[in-house]
Design a protein around this motif. Structure first.
Motif, mmCIF file in Angstrom:
data_model
loop_
_atom_site.group_PDB
_atom_site.id
_atom_site.type_symbol
_atom_site.label_atom_id
_atom_site.label_comp_id
_atom_site.label_asym_id
_atom_site.label_seq_id
_atom_site.Cartn_x
_atom_site.Cartn_y
_atom_site.Cartn_z
ATOM 1 N N MET A 166 0.787 -1.238 0.069
ATOM 2 C CA MET A 166 -0.070 -0.060 0.146
ATOM 3 C C MET A 166 0.792 1.261 0.103
ATOM 4 S SD MET A 166 -3.049 -0.886 2.366
ATOM 5 C CE MET A 166 -3.745 0.973 2.238
ATOM 6 N N ASN A 167 1.969 1.405 0.899
ATOM 7 C CA ASN A 167 2.800 2.254 0.853
ATOM 8 C C ASN A 167 3.583 2.769 -0.351
ATOM 9 O OD1 ASN A 167 2.483 3.117 3.502
ATOM 10 N ND2 ASN A 167 3.980 1.931 4.342
ATOM 11 N N ALA A 168 3.944 1.526 -1.253
ATOM 12 C CA ALA A 168 4.670 1.823 -2.467
ATOM 13 C C ALA A 168 3.767 2.426 -3.623
ATOM 14 C CB ALA A 168 5.239 0.437 -2.856
ATOM 15 N N GLU A 169 2.420 1.642 -3.402
ATOM 16 C CA GLU A 169 1.361 2.203 -4.123
ATOM 17 C C GLU A 169 0.798 3.545 -4.188
ATOM 18 O OE1 GLU A 169 -3.194 1.071 -5.912
ATOM 19 O OE2 GLU A 169 -2.102 -0.022 -4.272
ATOM 20 N N MET A 170 0.982 4.074 -2.778
ATOM 21 C CA MET A 170 0.512 5.442 -2.510
ATOM 22 C C MET A 170 1.658 6.342 -3.222
ATOM 23 S SD MET A 170 -1.444 7.718 -0.899
ATOM 24 C CE MET A 170 -2.446 6.621 0.043
ATOM 25 N N LYS A 171 3.002 5.965 -2.820
ATOM 26 C CA LYS A 171 4.146 6.985 -3.448
ATOM 27 C C LYS A 171 4.003 7.002 -4.861
ATOM 28 C CE LYS A 171 7.352 5.820 0.477
ATOM 29 N NZ LYS A 171 8.497 5.206 0.819
ATOM 30 N N GLU A 172 3.881 5.920 -5.471
ATOM 31 C CA GLU A 172 3.427 5.736 -7.032
ATOM 32 C C GLU A 172 2.634 6.739 -7.434
ATOM 33 O OE1 GLU A 172 4.924 5.114 -10.887
ATOM 34 O OE2 GLU A 172 5.815 4.428 -8.900
ATOM 35 N N LEU A 173 1.158 6.674 -6.711
ATOM 36 C CA LEU A 173 0.308 7.409 -7.023
ATOM 37 C C LEU A 173 0.637 9.053 -6.746
ATOM 38 C CD1 LEU A 173 -2.762 5.522 -5.857
ATOM 39 C CD2 LEU A 173 -2.270 5.939 -8.279
ATOM 40 N N GLN A 174 1.236 9.327 -5.824
ATOM 41 C CA GLN A 174 1.679 10.714 -5.365
ATOM 42 C C GLN A 174 2.568 11.479 -6.450
ATOM 43 O OE1 GLN A 174 2.969 10.461 -1.547
ATOM 44 N NE2 GLN A 174 1.105 10.898 -0.598
ATOM 45 N N LYS A 175 3.385 10.447 -7.120
ATOM 46 C CA LYS A 175 4.310 11.000 -7.951
ATOM 47 C C LYS A 175 3.731 11.402 -9.342
ATOM 48 C CE LYS A 175 8.411 9.313 -10.599
ATOM 49 N NZ LYS A 175 9.391 8.387 -10.712
ATOM 50 N N ILE A 176 2.601 10.549 -9.592
ATOM 51 C CA ILE A 176 1.923 10.654 -11.111
ATOM 52 C C ILE A 176 1.095 11.971 -10.599
ATOM 53 C CG2 ILE A 176 0.122 9.889 -12.219
ATOM 54 C CD1 ILE A 176 0.904 6.932 -11.646
ATOM 55 N N ILE A 177 0.597 12.295 -9.520
ATOM 56 C CA ILE A 177 -0.227 13.474 -9.491
ATOM 57 C C ILE A 177 0.629 14.627 -9.346
ATOM 58 C CG2 ILE A 177 -1.475 14.693 -7.456
ATOM 59 C CD1 ILE A 177 -2.581 11.863 -6.392
ATOM 60 N N ARG A 178 1.881 14.686 -8.822
ATOM 61 C CA ARG A 178 2.780 15.663 -8.912
ATOM 62 C C ARG A 178 3.116 16.027 -10.299
ATOM 63 N NH1 ARG A 178 5.393 13.467 -4.283
ATOM 64 N NH2 ARG A 178 6.506 12.400 -5.516
ATOM 65 N N GLU A 179 3.541 14.985 -11.116
ATOM 66 C CA GLU A 179 3.827 15.368 -12.534
ATOM 67 C C GLU A 179 2.752 15.831 -13.209
ATOM 68 O OE1 GLU A 179 6.547 14.738 -13.994
ATOM 69 O OE2 GLU A 179 7.627 14.342 -12.018
ATOM 70 N N ALA A 180 1.481 15.498 -13.000
ATOM 71 C CA ALA A 180 0.404 15.989 -13.565
ATOM 72 C C ALA A 180 -0.006 17.383 -13.374
ATOM 73 C CB ALA A 180 -0.802 14.887 -13.115
ATOM 74 N N THR A 181 -0.006 17.797 -12.121
ATOM 75 C CA THR A 181 0.041 19.237 -11.642
ATOM 76 C C THR A 181 1.062 19.987 -12.406
ATOM 77 O OG1 THR A 181 0.951 18.611 -9.772
ATOM 78 C CG2 THR A 181 -1.423 18.663 -9.591
ATOM 79 N N LYS A 182 2.048 19.578 -12.530
ATOM 80 C CA LYS A 182 3.166 20.557 -13.050
ATOM 81 C C LYS A 182 2.917 20.689 -14.580
ATOM 82 C CE LYS A 182 7.036 18.761 -10.349
ATOM 83 N NZ LYS A 182 8.425 18.067 -10.326
ATOM 84 N N THR A 183 2.219 19.808 -15.388
ATOM 85 C CA THR A 183 2.409 20.104 -16.781
ATOM 86 C C THR A 183 0.934 20.383 -17.186
ATOM 87 O OG1 THR A 183 1.661 17.779 -16.916
ATOM 88 C CG2 THR A 183 3.852 18.108 -17.441
ATOM 89 N N GLN A 184 -0.065 20.175 -16.580
ATOM 90 C CA GLN A 184 -1.516 20.372 -17.151
ATOM 91 C C GLN A 184 -1.757 21.807 -16.993
ATOM 92 O OE1 GLN A 184 -4.379 18.763 -14.347
ATOM 93 N NE2 GLN A 184 -3.849 20.030 -12.776
ATOM 94 N N ASP A 185 -2.571 22.321 -18.001
ATOM 95 C CA ASP A 185 -2.621 23.767 -18.234
ATOM 96 C C ASP A 185 -3.793 24.272 -17.471
ATOM 97 O OD1 ASP A 185 -2.270 26.477 -18.863
ATOM 98 O OD2 ASP A 185 -3.105 26.164 -20.837
ATOM 99 N N VAL A 186 -4.058 24.031 -16.126
ATOM 100 C CA VAL A 186 -5.581 24.462 -15.551
ATOM 101 C C VAL A 186 -5.177 25.064 -14.432
ATOM 102 C CG1 VAL A 186 -7.096 22.596 -16.408
ATOM 103 C CG2 VAL A 186 -5.806 22.252 -14.392
ATOM 104 N N LEU A 187 -5.667 25.723 -13.758
ATOM 105 C CA LEU A 187 -5.573 26.706 -12.511
ATOM 106 C C LEU A 187 -5.697 25.966 -11.263
ATOM 107 C CD1 LEU A 187 -7.142 29.996 -13.295
ATOM 108 C CD2 LEU A 187 -4.585 29.349 -13.348
ATOM 109 N N PRO A 188 -4.567 25.646 -10.528
ATOM 110 C CA PRO A 188 -4.882 24.802 -9.303
ATOM 111 C C PRO A 188 -5.921 25.483 -8.356
ATOM 112 C CG PRO A 188 -2.590 26.208 -9.232
ATOM 113 C CD PRO A 188 -3.279 26.358 -10.443
#
Length: 599
Positions: A381-403
């Motif tokens: 579960m911890n490994a899966e959580m870290k992987e998901l958090q990494k995907i979320i961080r990458e998505a928020t960097k590249t997407q063109d929407v306002l946080p």
């Protein structure tokens, strides 16, 4: 509980903390489109008039912006809305809106839009009547057998029927033995008005009898009443039903016999147009509203009856044909035709839940999922959580929407109200009859952390309060820049405000790589005004026209805490009487009991 629920075809929630009642809903082709497609007209006690044209892509879709054809605030509570031929010289449909002291008739029209926003709709006031008495409800029809137009009859709270022949007032008549107003309907077949009196009996009055009876204006003087040539208002027929009525409806389907339907508190009556009972049904629930909607078999009439258990029952005469569950308790129900879907049930609740539904047989059966009893592997579960958090961080960097996080708010607006009134009042064009109308300064600051295009500031306070300037337009804001404006608030109209709150709203555009024109954004804040803006201290007085006692479960709070602007701190807790002199002229005294828990 019904196995079958009403199938949600289209629904929306109207406004915020608005109230609605029986007369606030109407369905008709109000814009005279000629397509036979109904529009939904809703009025609220807050004065908002809305017109909808529902057309979901698929049943149950959320409301689309283009579904709302028109929304306008008329500033007075809307008691009832009706659609009919209310304007002389044309047989087009017009919208009649009944306020407490006013009747307004509007023309609703649409113009073809040239952009993607669609057609533009507006209302035009054709005429209005100021009422001398407080209105309760109204009905309309071809009174006296007129052709091609509808006349309006308004029932006042003190039992007067006021009749209007479109743009002109015809006459007024008092109902005999009146105590409280009841539902009112018009029967075109017998040319009579039907109501239920406080004596718990259905009463019918002929239009011709009303027209030749003594004028209501002549009843004031006994001598004048004796000399009047008019006749005493006589009832055509009476039927005792032994309970108060919630609503009356007069219908005639397929050129058949006219029927008068009366929904009581525990019974449902169908009468002939001469007052004889055709049938009655004893209900084992408390009904909220009803509507007879069609005749599917010769000699019978189908009726929808909603109740306080959120059920909608379909009756054919006295036989229950269907029962379905609703999401809320309706105060009004109608049947409308939309697009290619006919017979849509439109319901409105008292808190503004507007729904268009149809009857379906898809059961809503919930089955609980099986519980997964396997042991939890925390390392996976911890490994899966870290992987998901990494995907979320990458998505928020590249997407063109306002946080949307609060900590990265781009533009903030704050309002600071001065603790003291203005030394020199800024009030302009005030209708208050007091000698000097005070004002108070509000300082509004806009701060931006990014580039903001076309910033506009709107400042709103509820009438009768007003501001010296309510609209501000600024140049584009640079990152880490700010703008400050100062304005004053004062009492403009000669009446007390319902609340001392104000709102600041900033609209602006944030440019992005994909959208250089900018994405529209809004930021807002609220501010509170002091009580001393609308009243000043006065000597307490025990003489009053109206007195109100408030019992509390705790000892009265010190006036120094409640009204620091009105009590001298040196008096401390000794002050138990406080006087307020409002700028509008009224005076209020507040007393705190020293021996009991009362105000």
């Amino acid at each position: 509980m019904s196995l079958f629920k009403a199938r949600d075809w289209w629904s929306t929630i109207l406004g915020e903390k608005e109230e609605f009642d029986q007369g606030c809903l109407c369905v008709a082709d109000v814009d005279n489109s000629g397509s036979g497609q109904d529009k939904v007209i809703v009025g609220s006690y807050k004065g908002y008039l809305r017109i909808f044209n529902p057309h979901p892509v698929k049943p149950g879709d959320e409301i689309q912006p283009e579904d709302l054809l028109l929304e306008v605030q008329l500033r007075e509570p809307i008691l009832q809305v009706e659609v009919g031929k209310f304007v002389s010289g044309t047989e087009g449909l017009h919208l009649a809106v009944l306020h407490c002291r006013k009747l307004c008739v509007y023309a609703v029209s649409g113009t073809q839009g040239n952009v993607e926003h669609g057609n533009q709709y507006q209302i035009k006031l054709m005429y209005e009547h100021n009422l001398q008495r407080t209105a309760c409800n109204m009905t309309y029809g071809p009174f006296g057998g007129v052709k091609g137009r509808d006349l309006i009859c308004i029932q006042s709270m003190d039992g007067m029927l006021m009749l209007f022949e479109q743009e002109s007032y015809a006459f007024g008549r008092f109902l005999p033995g009146f105590l409280l107003p009841g539902p009112l309907a018009y029967s075109s077949r017998t040319d009579s008005f039907i109501t239920v009196s406080s004596c718990q009996q259905v009463e019918s009055y002929k239009y011709q009898v009303l027209a030749f009876a003594t004028d209501a204006d002549e009843r004031q003087d006994t001598e004048q009443r004796k000399l009047s040539s008019g006749k005493k208002l006589a009832v055509d027929w009476v039927l005792n039903i032994g309970e108060q009525a919630r609503d009356i409806c007069v219908v005639s389907f397929n050129q058949g016999v006219s029927s008068v339907f009366v929904l009581g508190e525990r019974n449902f009556f169908c009468l002939k147009d001469n007052g004889q009972i055709r049938f009655m049904k004893k209900l084992d629930y408390s009904p909220s509203c009803f509507i007879p909607y069609c005749s599917v078999q010769e000699g019978t009439i189908n009726t929808l009856i909603a109740n306080h258990s959120k059920m909608l029952n379909v009756y054919q005469d006295v036989t229950l044909k269907w029962a379905t569950q609703l999401p809320c308790i309706p105060v009004s129900v109608k049947v409308a035709n939309f697009q290619d879907l006919k017979g849509v049930i439109v319901t409105l609740s008292d808190d503004g839940h507007l729904q268009c539904s149809y009857l379906g047989t898809d059961p809503s059966l919930f089955q609980a999922p099986k519980v997964d009893s396997r042991e939890i592997n925390y390392e996976e579960m911890n490994a899966e959580m870290k992987e998901l958090q990494k995907i979320i961080r990458e998505a928020t960097k590249t997407q063109d929407v306002l946080p949307e996080s609060e900590k990265q708010r781009d533009v903030t607006v704050t309002a600071e109200v001065s603790p003291d009134l203005d030394e020199e009042s800024q009030a302009v064009d005030s209708e208050v009859k007091a000698g000097a109308v005070p004002s108070i300064t509000v300082k509004i600051t806009i701060q931006s952390t990014v580039s903001a295009q076309k910033p506009n500031l709107a400042v709103c306070v509820q009438a009768p309060l007003a501001v010296t300037c309510d609209q501000f337009v600024f140049d584009d804001l640079e990152p880490d820049s700010s703008e400050t404006v100062v304005l004053s608030v004062f009492l403009k109209e000669n009446c007390s405000p319902p609340e001392l709150e104000g709102t600041c709203i900033v609209s602006y555009n944030i440019p992005t790589e994909l959208n250089p024109e900018g994405i529209p954004q809004v930021s807002q804040c609220n501010f509170s005004l002091p009580l001393k803006l609308v009243c000043f201290p006065a000597q307490p007085s025990k003489a009053a026209n109206h007195k109100l006692t408030i019992d509390t479960n705790k000892p009265p709070i010190s006036f120094v805490t409640l009204f620091p602007d009105f009590v001298d701190p040196s008096e401390g807790d000794q002050a138990n009487a406080l006087g307020f002199q409002f700028l509008t002229g009224s005076k209020t005294t507040l007393l705190a009991s020293k021996t009991s828990r009362k105000f």
